[in-house]
Design a protein around this motif. Structure first.
Motif, PDB file in Angstrom:
ATOM      1  N   SER A   1       0.824  -1.215   0.000  1.00  0.00           N
ATOM      2  CA  SER A   1       0.000   0.000   0.000  1.00  0.00           C
ATOM      3  C   SER A   1       0.852   1.256   0.000  1.00  0.00           C
ATOM      4  O   SER A   1       0.399   2.315  -0.404  1.00  0.00           O
ATOM      5  CB  SER A   1      -0.911   0.015   1.231  1.00  0.00           C
ATOM      6  N   SER A   2       2.069   1.138   0.501  1.00  0.00           N
ATOM      7  CA  SER A   2       3.009   2.258   0.452  1.00  0.00           C
ATOM      8  C   SER A   2       4.386   1.683   0.145  1.00  0.00           C
ATOM      9  O   SER A   2       4.594   0.468   0.218  1.00  0.00           O
ATOM     10  CB  SER A   2       3.020   3.036   1.774  1.00  0.00           C
ATOM     11  N   ASN A   3       5.321   2.550  -0.210  1.00  0.00           N
ATOM     12  CA  ASN A   3       6.642   2.079  -0.589  1.00  0.00           C
ATOM     13  C   ASN A   3       7.331   1.365   0.571  1.00  0.00           C
ATOM     14  O   ASN A   3       7.268   1.812   1.715  1.00  0.00           O
ATOM     15  CB  ASN A   3       7.498   3.249  -1.070  1.00  0.00           C
ATOM     16  N   ASP A   4       7.954   0.248   0.283  1.00  0.00           N
ATOM     17  CA  ASP A   4       8.705  -0.577   1.237  1.00  0.00           C
ATOM     18  C   ASP A   4       7.832  -1.244   2.294  1.00  0.00           C
ATOM     19  O   ASP A   4       8.325  -1.614   3.362  1.00  0.00           O
ATOM     20  CB  ASP A   4       9.823   0.214   1.927  1.00  0.00           C
TER      21      ASP A   4
ATOM     22  N   ARG B   1      10.914  -8.668  -9.188  1.00  0.00           N
ATOM     23  CA  ARG B   1       9.468  -8.422  -9.076  1.00  0.00           C
ATOM     24  C   ARG B   1       8.723  -9.713  -8.782  1.00  0.00           C
ATOM     25  O   ARG B   1       7.718  -9.720  -8.086  1.00  0.00           O
ATOM     26  CB  ARG B   1       8.966  -7.789 -10.371  1.00  0.00           C
ATOM     27  N   SER B   2       9.215 -10.806  -9.330  1.00  0.00           N
ATOM     28  CA  SER B   2       8.663 -12.141  -9.053  1.00  0.00           C
ATOM     29  C   SER B   2       9.803 -13.032  -8.604  1.00  0.00           C
ATOM     30  O   SER B   2      10.869 -13.029  -9.210  1.00  0.00           O
ATOM     31  CB  SER B   2       8.040 -12.753 -10.311  1.00  0.00           C
TER      32      SER B   2
ATOM     33  N   SER C   1       3.993   0.596  -8.783  1.00  0.00           N
ATOM     34  CA  SER C   1       4.968   1.607  -8.390  1.00  0.00           C
ATOM     35  C   SER C   1       5.531   1.439  -6.983  1.00  0.00           C
ATOM     36  O   SER C   1       6.590   1.975  -6.690  1.00  0.00           O
ATOM     37  CB  SER C   1       4.357   3.009  -8.528  1.00  0.00           C
ATOM     38  N   ASN C   2       4.869   0.718  -6.094  1.00  0.00           N
ATOM     39  CA  ASN C   2       5.380   0.563  -4.723  1.00  0.00           C
ATOM     40  C   ASN C   2       6.280  -0.659  -4.603  1.00  0.00           C
ATOM     41  O   ASN C   2       5.989  -1.720  -5.146  1.00  0.00           O
ATOM     42  CB  ASN C   2       4.226   0.436  -3.726  1.00  0.00           C
ATOM     43  N   THR C   3       7.348  -0.503  -3.845  1.00  0.00           N
ATOM     44  CA  THR C   3       8.280  -1.590  -3.579  1.00  0.00           C
ATOM     45  C   THR C   3       7.754  -2.442  -2.425  1.00  0.00           C
ATOM     46  O   THR C   3       7.289  -1.919  -1.418  1.00  0.00           O
ATOM     47  CB  THR C   3       9.664  -1.014  -3.197  1.00  0.00           C
TER      48      THR C   3
END
Length: 157
Positions: free
Chosen positions: A74-77, A134-135, A101-103
């Protein structure tokens, strides 16, 4: 007579135990060649897990269900925590960050993350983002988590 009956029963039990302990199970095959031999497709449990929006400094979301897991930070990292690799040797996960876009940050309570073939330089976390892990296919070796499908040139923090 009693001894003969007990001996016969004992031999039957030993035969059944030895037969069952070396048994092979075949699905859609009459001659399995492994402990589990599947002649067909395999489906595994698929789950989607949302991040909690707390980012790298917040609490983690536990990944303890499913085999193919889609994570959506929901948010980065946002942190997603795998179970302890020492408690689940051989456990396999396919994990994909489905957010554009979020990590997503994978963490583990014990052990480290290692890229396959690397025995030093492990990391306590793994960042998943576009064009970088990413995967992942990840397996517990009983001490650590090994990442098997890392892209060429991938590195850990």
């Amino acid at each position: 007579m009693k001894n003969s009956t007990f001996t016969t029963i004992g031999l039957i039990v030993m035969f059944l135990v030895s037969f069952v302990s070396s048994a092979q199970v075949g699905i859609n095959t009459t001659s399995p060649k492994s402990t589990l031999d599947i002649n067909g497709n395999l489906s595994v449990k698929t789950v989607s897990v949302n991040g909690n929006g707390t980012g790298g400094g917040g609490s983690s979301v536990l990944l303890n269900d499913g085999v193919y897991i889609s994570v959506s930070p929901s948010s980065n990292d946002d942190k997603f925590e795998l179970p302890d690799p020492t408690q689940y040797p051989g456990r396999v996960y396919f994990i994909r960050n489905i957010h554009n876009s979020n990590t997503a940050q994978l963490i583990t309570p014990n052990g480290l993350f290692f890229l396959k073939g690397i025995t030093s330089g492990g990391s306590s976390n793994l960042f998943m983002y576009d064009n970088h892990l990413r995967s992942v296919l990840i397996v517990s070796d009983g001490l650590n988590w090994t990442i098997f499908n890392a892209e060429d040139g991938a590195s850990l923090p």
